[in-house]
Design a protein around this motif. Structure first.
Motif, PDB file in Angstrom:
ATOM      1  N   GLY A  91       0.819  -1.345  -0.138  1.00 36.72           N
ATOM      2  CA  GLY A  91       0.135  -0.189  -0.208  1.00 36.72           C
ATOM      3  C   GLY A  91       0.929   1.436   0.066  1.00 36.72           C
ATOM      4  O   GLY A  91       1.708   1.435  -0.756  1.00 36.72           O
ATOM      5  N   LYS A  92       0.588   2.289   0.998  1.00 39.90           N
ATOM      6  CA  LYS A  92       0.987   3.490   1.024  1.00 39.90           C
ATOM      7  C   LYS A  92       2.472   3.461   1.686  1.00 39.90           C
ATOM      8  O   LYS A  92       2.440   2.914   2.560  1.00 39.90           O
ATOM      9  CB  LYS A  92       0.000   4.559   1.651  1.00 39.90           C
ATOM     10  CG  LYS A  92       0.555   5.964   1.922  1.00 39.90           C
ATOM     11  CD  LYS A  92      -0.180   6.869   2.850  1.00 39.90           C
ATOM     12  CE  LYS A  92       0.489   8.104   3.114  1.00 39.90           C
ATOM     13  NZ  LYS A  92      -0.468   8.896   3.821  1.00 39.90           N
ATOM     14  N   THR A  93       3.378   4.101   0.896  1.00 42.51           N
ATOM     15  CA  THR A  93       4.881   3.954   1.339  1.00 42.51           C
ATOM     16  C   THR A  93       5.003   5.066   2.426  1.00 42.51           C
ATOM     17  O   THR A  93       4.785   6.065   2.459  1.00 42.51           O
ATOM     18  CB  THR A  93       5.944   4.282   0.316  1.00 42.51           C
ATOM     19  OG1 THR A  93       5.254   3.553  -0.845  1.00 42.51           O
ATOM     20  CG2 THR A  93       7.255   4.151   0.379  1.00 42.51           C
ATOM     21  N   SER A  95       5.774   0.478   5.302  1.00 41.46           N
ATOM     22  CA  SER A  95       4.345   1.144   4.806  1.00 41.46           C
ATOM     23  C   SER A  95       3.980   2.368   6.014  1.00 41.46           C
ATOM     24  O   SER A  95       4.329   2.209   6.998  1.00 41.46           O
ATOM     25  CB  SER A  95       3.385   0.166   4.780  1.00 41.46           C
ATOM     26  OG  SER A  95       3.619  -0.853   3.867  1.00 41.46           O
ATOM     27  N   CYS A  96       2.981   3.063   5.607  1.00 42.23           N
ATOM     28  CA  CYS A  96       2.109   3.732   6.423  1.00 42.23           C
ATOM     29  C   CYS A  96       0.814   2.996   7.041  1.00 42.23           C
ATOM     30  O   CYS A  96       0.180   2.870   6.067  1.00 42.23           O
ATOM     31  CB  CYS A  96       1.644   5.030   5.617  1.00 42.23           C
ATOM     32  SG  CYS A  96       0.643   5.967   6.614  1.00 42.23           S
ATOM     33  N   TYR A  97       0.877   2.720   8.163  1.00 40.51           N
ATOM     34  CA  TYR A  97      -0.138   1.839   8.661  1.00 40.51           C
ATOM     35  C   TYR A  97      -1.240   2.763   9.188  1.00 40.51           C
ATOM     36  O   TYR A  97      -2.391   2.026   9.461  1.00 40.51           O
ATOM     37  CB  TYR A  97       0.232   0.669   9.609  1.00 40.51           C
ATOM     38  CG  TYR A  97       1.101  -0.427   8.931  1.00 40.51           C
ATOM     39  CD1 TYR A  97       0.510  -1.195   7.901  1.00 40.51           C
ATOM     40  CD2 TYR A  97       2.505  -0.430   9.160  1.00 40.51           C
ATOM     41  CE1 TYR A  97       1.264  -2.192   7.356  1.00 40.51           C
ATOM     42  CE2 TYR A  97       3.193  -1.443   8.409  1.00 40.51           C
ATOM     43  CZ  TYR A  97       2.738  -2.483   7.831  1.00 40.51           C
ATOM     44  OH  TYR A  97       3.309  -3.223   6.970  1.00 40.51           O
ATOM     45  N   ASP A 112       8.083   3.798  10.247  1.00 43.56           N
ATOM     46  CA  ASP A 112       8.788   5.092  10.534  1.00 43.56           C
ATOM     47  C   ASP A 112       8.182   6.230   9.857  1.00 43.56           C
ATOM     48  O   ASP A 112       8.907   7.152   9.760  1.00 43.56           O
ATOM     49  CB  ASP A 112      10.203   4.907  10.227  1.00 43.56           C
ATOM     50  CG  ASP A 112      10.456   4.518   8.901  1.00 43.56           C
ATOM     51  OD1 ASP A 112       9.462   4.211   7.913  1.00 43.56           O
ATOM     52  OD2 ASP A 112      11.758   4.304   8.631  1.00 43.56           O
ATOM     53  N   CYS A 113       6.894   6.031   9.483  1.00 42.47           N
ATOM     54  CA  CYS A 113       6.064   7.168   8.546  1.00 42.47           C
ATOM     55  C   CYS A 113       6.130   8.455   9.300  1.00 42.47           C
ATOM     56  O   CYS A 113       5.593   8.361  10.483  1.00 42.47           O
ATOM     57  CB  CYS A 113       5.017   6.522   8.089  1.00 42.47           C
ATOM     58  SG  CYS A 113       4.173   7.587   6.807  1.00 42.47           S
ATOM     59  N   GLN A 114       6.069   9.725   8.807  1.00 43.09           N
ATOM     60  CA  GLN A 114       5.771  10.619   9.288  1.00 43.09           C
ATOM     61  C   GLN A 114       5.171  11.594   8.477  1.00 43.09           C
ATOM     62  O   GLN A 114       5.233  12.882   8.527  1.00 43.09           O
ATOM     63  CB  GLN A 114       7.173  11.437   9.684  1.00 43.09           C
ATOM     64  CG  GLN A 114       7.893  10.785  10.698  1.00 43.09           C
ATOM     65  CD  GLN A 114       9.045  11.694  11.261  1.00 43.09           C
ATOM     66  OE1 GLN A 114       8.995  12.871  11.429  1.00 43.09           O
ATOM     67  NE2 GLN A 114      10.190  11.214  11.812  1.00 43.09           N
ATOM     68  N   CYS A 115       4.282  10.926   7.582  1.00 42.55           N
ATOM     69  CA  CYS A 115       3.214  11.580   6.518  1.00 42.55           C
ATOM     70  C   CYS A 115       2.441  12.519   7.388  1.00 42.55           C
ATOM     71  O   CYS A 115       2.062  12.344   8.586  1.00 42.55           O
ATOM     72  CB  CYS A 115       2.666  10.883   5.561  1.00 42.55           C
ATOM     73  SG  CYS A 115       1.312   9.785   6.309  1.00 42.55           S
ATOM     74  N   GLU A 116       1.677  13.452   6.531  1.00 41.79           N
ATOM     75  CA  GLU A 116       0.685  14.492   7.177  1.00 41.79           C
ATOM     76  C   GLU A 116      -0.577  13.303   8.119  1.00 41.79           C
ATOM     77  O   GLU A 116      -1.020  13.937   9.133  1.00 41.79           O
ATOM     78  CB  GLU A 116      -0.149  15.229   6.137  1.00 41.79           C
ATOM     79  CG  GLU A 116       1.067  16.500   6.006  1.00 41.79           C
ATOM     80  CD  GLU A 116      -0.029  17.422   4.850  1.00 41.79           C
ATOM     81  OE1 GLU A 116      -1.315  17.515   4.822  1.00 41.79           O
ATOM     82  OE2 GLU A 116       0.855  17.689   3.810  1.00 41.79           O
ATOM     83  N   GLU A 117      -0.782  12.470   7.428  1.00 44.19           N
ATOM     84  CA  GLU A 117      -1.915  11.623   8.080  1.00 44.19           C
ATOM     85  C   GLU A 117      -1.595  10.938   9.343  1.00 44.19           C
ATOM     86  O   GLU A 117      -2.381  11.102  10.328  1.00 44.19           O
ATOM     87  CB  GLU A 117      -2.160  10.540   6.955  1.00 44.19           C
ATOM     88  CG  GLU A 117      -3.452  10.007   7.223  1.00 44.19           C
ATOM     89  CD  GLU A 117      -3.919   8.794   6.326  1.00 44.19           C
ATOM     90  OE1 GLU A 117      -4.768   7.918   6.606  1.00 44.19           O
ATOM     91  OE2 GLU A 117      -3.093   8.666   5.312  1.00 44.19           O
ATOM     92  N   CYS A 118      -0.176  10.745   9.264  1.00 45.50           N
ATOM     93  CA  CYS A 118       0.339  10.012  10.741  1.00 45.50           C
ATOM     94  C   CYS A 118       0.631  11.105  11.853  1.00 45.50           C
ATOM     95  O   CYS A 118       0.174  11.066  12.997  1.00 45.50           O
ATOM     96  CB  CYS A 118       1.597   9.597  10.488  1.00 45.50           C
ATOM     97  SG  CYS A 118       1.695   7.838   9.770  1.00 45.50           S
ATOM     98  N   VAL A 119       1.098  12.396  11.148  1.00 42.20           N
ATOM     99  CA  VAL A 119       1.260  13.753  12.179  1.00 42.20           C
ATOM    100  C   VAL A 119      -0.119  13.836  12.933  1.00 42.20           C
ATOM    101  O   VAL A 119      -0.147  14.006  14.111  1.00 42.20           O
ATOM    102  CB  VAL A 119       1.881  14.874  11.182  1.00 42.20           C
ATOM    103  CG1 VAL A 119       1.844  15.935  12.208  1.00 42.20           C
ATOM    104  CG2 VAL A 119       3.284  14.456  10.859  1.00 42.20           C
TER     105      VAL A 119
HETATM  106 ZN   LIG Z   1       1.879   7.748   7.351  1.00 43.02          ZN
END
Ligand SMILES: [Zn+2]
Length: 536
Positions: A116-118, A126-128, A160-167
Motif C-alpha cells: 500500500g502507501k509507502t 508502509s504507512c499503517y 517510521d512514517c511521518q506523513c501528514e496523516e500520521c502526524v
Molecule cells: Zn503515514
C-alpha cells in the motif's frame, strides 16, 4: 562427545561403523539433524521470489530438498508474500505437500514490504495509519493462513512514517507511543484476528529485528506483542564488523538479544535467524555459535536463494562441517542457568548515546546475564543509561552498593545520577564516551582490574585480550570464545581447586590447548575465531 569430522557423507564403513567414536561418521547430516531436532532444529526460508524461481517445478523442488538434507535442514519456511510479490497458491501448496511428504516440517512466512502507501522513511516500509494499506495487510495474512498452519513474519512489521496523516493521527503522543499502539492494533485487528478466522489452527510468529535499542521507536512493543502473538523469533544477524555496508555489529549482540528476548518470550521463544550478507565463512558460523550459545531451540538460515550465490556456498560448507559440534554445544547449554553480571535493558528503554553498549561490554570478557529486569539481588551488575527507564533504579543501585556488590556503570549513566556516591569503592565507571565502539580499544591491562572486581563474587579471575568472550553455564561449564583474527592466550583462575577438561572446540579442527592445575586454567594458542568449552 561426538568427535566431529563428519560432513554429511559416508566417511567410514565396515567394522568401525557401530563403535561409538565413529557414530557421526557413519551418519548423514540429514539423519543426525532428524535425531537432534528436539534439541536444536535447523531451518531455512524460501522467500516468495525463491518460491517462484526454485519451487515452481519438480526439478527445482528436488534440488532444494537435496540441499536441505545435506545442510541438516529439517524445517522449511515457504513464503507467500514479499516486496509486492505474491507467490502462486498452487505452487505454494505443491511445495508444502512435497516437503511434508519427504519428512520436513513446513511453515509459511510473510514479509510485510511493499504494501500500500509507502512510509516517508525506510524504503519498502508502509504507512499503517492509511486504511487501504491496513486492508491489504489483512488480505495477505488471510491468503497465507488458508495455506499454512504456522506463519513467520519477517522483521519489517514496523513503521517510521511521518506523513501528514500520521502526524495528525498521533496528536500529542510521542512517535514511539503512537507507533507501538498502531502496530499492536494491526497485530490484533489485521493479522491475528483475521488469520485465525480463516484458519483456527494457525500460529503466528513475530520475528524481531536485531536493532533492539530502537524497537519502541518504530512500533515494536515487545512486551505486548510477545503476549499477543503465538511465538517470537530473534534476529541474530551480526555479520562482519568491518564490512562497509553491513558492518559495525559485534558478535556478542546475537548472544545478548537472543538471551534477552528468550527471557521475555519464555516458552514462546522459537529460534534465531541469520543470513550470509556481508559475512565471510568465519563470521557466518560465528552467528550460528552465538545463536546456539544463547539457547535458541532453532536456527534459521536466511535464505535458500541467497545461500546459493556469492559467499553463500562457502558459508554453508563451513557450517555443515560444524553442525555436529553445534549439536554438542546445544547439549552443553540446554537447561543450564547462566551465571554472571546482570546486564539489564528494560523494555522500551532509550539508549541515548549508548546504543547496543551491552554487546560491546560482552566482548570485554565479562560474562553477562542479559535481562529486561533490574534485580538488586544480583551478585554483580552492569548498568547503562537504559537503566533509568526503571523508576526504582536509584534505590536498587544504592542497595547493591550498600551490600558491597561490585557494580559497573557507564560514564553516561554516572553523569545522570544524583544522590549516588560515585567514589564508592564498589563502583567502577566505564568510559564509553558516548560511543560504545570505543570499548573495543581497551587493552588487556586496562581490562584486568575491571574483570577481577566484577568477577570476585563468582570466585573467578579472568585475564585475556579484548574481544575474547567468557560465558558461565550452570555450575560446571564455561565457554571461552576468541573473536580476534590472531591466536590468543588466556588464564582463568578459580578461588578453589578444580579438575577441568576441554570438551568441545569449534571449529573442530582448530587448535586450542587447555591445561589445568590446582585452580588455574590456562588456555594457550586458541586459534583465531575459535570457541572452547570446558567442563569442571
Ligand atoms: Zn503515514
Amino acid at each position: 562427545m561426538i568427535k566431529s569430522k563428519c560432513s554429511g557423507y559416508f566417511l567410514a564403513i565396515g567394522l568401525f561403523i557401530l563403535s561409538s567414536p565413529f557414530r557421526c561418521q557413519s551418519q548423514t547430516l540429514w539423519d543426525l539433524a532428524k535425531q537432534n531436532r528436539g534439541l536444536l532444529k535447523i531451518a531455512t526460508l524460501f522467500t516468495a521470489q525463491n518460491v517462484r524461481d526454485h519451487l515452481s517445478g519438480d526439478q527445482g523442488i528436488n534440488n532444494a530438498m537435496d540441499w536441505c538434507k545435506k545442510t541438516g535442514v529439517t524445517h522449511v519456511f515457504i513464503e507467500s508474500y514479499r516486496d509486492g510479490y505474491t507467490a502462486d497458491r498452487k505452487t505454494l501448496e505443491n511445495a508444502r505437500d512435497r516437503f511434508k511428504k519427504e519428512g520436513f516440517e513446513v511453515s509459511g512466512c510473510v514479509t510485510t514490504t511493499g504494501i500500500g502507501k509507502t512510509s516517508t522513511g525506510w524504503r519498502g516500509i508502509s504507512c499503517y495509519t492509511d486504511r487501504p494499506t491496513q486492508d491489504q495487510l489483512q488480505k495477505i495474512f488471510e491468503y497465507t493462513a488458508a495455506i499454512f498452519d504456522e506463519i513467520m513474519i519477517d522483521d519489517f512489521l514496523f513503521t517510521d512514517c511521518q506523513c501528514e496523516e500520521c502526524v495528525k493521527a498521533r496528536g500529542d503522543e510521542s512517535w514511539a507511543d503512537y507507533r507501538c499502539e498502531l502496530m499492536n492494533k494491526m497485530a490484533r485487528e489485521r493479522i491475528l484476528g483475521p488469520a485465525k478466522k480463516v484458519n483456527p489452527n494457525v500460529r503466528i510468529i513475530i520475528k524481531y529485528p536485531q536493532w533492539y535499542d530502537d524497537f519502541h521507536n518504530r512500533g515494536y512493543d515487545i512486551v505486548q506483542q510477545t503476549a499477543d502473538y503465538d511465538r517470537i523469533w530473534v534476529g541474530t544477524e551480526t555479520r562482519d564488523y568491518d564490512n562497509p555496508r553491513w558492518g559495525r555489529k559485534v558478535q556478542y549482540e546475537a548472544y545478548y538479544i537472543m538471551r534477552w528476548l528468550g527471557e521475555i518470550g519464555g516458552d514462546k521463544t522459537g529460534g534465531g535467524w541469520f543470513d550470509p550478507y556481508g559475512t565471510t565463512e568465519n563470521t557466518y558460523v560465528e552467528q550460528a555459535r552465538q545463536t546456539v550459545l544463547a539457547d535458541a531451540k532453532e536456527m534459521l538460515l536466511f535464505c535458500y536463494g541467497s545461500l546459493l550465490r556469492d559467499t553463500g556456498p562457502a558459508n554453508v560448507e563451513k557450517l555443515r562441517a560444524e553442525i555436529p559440534g553445534l549439536f554438542d554445544l546445544a547439549k552443553l547449554v540446554r537447561n543450564k542457568p547462566i551465571k554472571g553480571i546482570l546486564a539489564p535493558k528494560p523494555p522500551n528503554s532509550d539508549a541515548d548515546g549508548e546504543q547496543y553498549v551491552f554487546d560491546f561490554v560482552g566482548m570485554l570478557g565479562l560474562p553477562l546475564v542479559p535481562t529486561a529486569k533490574i534485580d538488586a539481588g544480583a551478585k554483580a551488575a552492569f548498568f547503562s543509561v537504559h537503566a533509568l527507564q526503571d523508576s526504582q533504579f536509584s534505590g536498587k543501585l544504592k542497595n547493591m552498593l550498600e551490600a558491597k556488590k561490585p557494580v559497573l556503570i557507564t560514564d553516561g549513566l554516572a553523569n545522570r545520577l544524583t544522590g549516588v556516591n560515585l567514589e564508592d569503592k564498589n563502583l567502577t565507571i566505564l568510559q564509553v564516551k558516548g560511543n560504545p565502539h570505543n570499548l573495543l580499544k581497551l587493552t588487556r591491562e586496562e581490562l584486568k582490574p575491571i574483570r577481577d572486581k566484577l568477577l570476585a563474587p563468582f570466585g573467578i579471575r579472568f585475564d585475556a585480550p579484548n574481544k575474547v568472550a567468557l560465558y558461565l553455564l550452570g555450575d560446571n561449564c564455561l565457554v571461552v570464545e576468541n573473536f580476534n583474527n590472531e591466536s590468543i592466550d588466556a588464564v582463568l583462575e578459580f578461588s578453589r581447586s578444580v579438575r577441568a577438561q576441554k570438551t568441545l572446540v569449534l571449529p573442530p579442527e582448530a587448535s586450542a590447548e587447555v591445561s589445568c592445575s590446582g585452580g588455574k586454567l590456562e588456555f594457550s594458542k586458541i586459534a583465531p575465531r575459535t570457541l572452547v568449552a570446558v567442563e569442571y
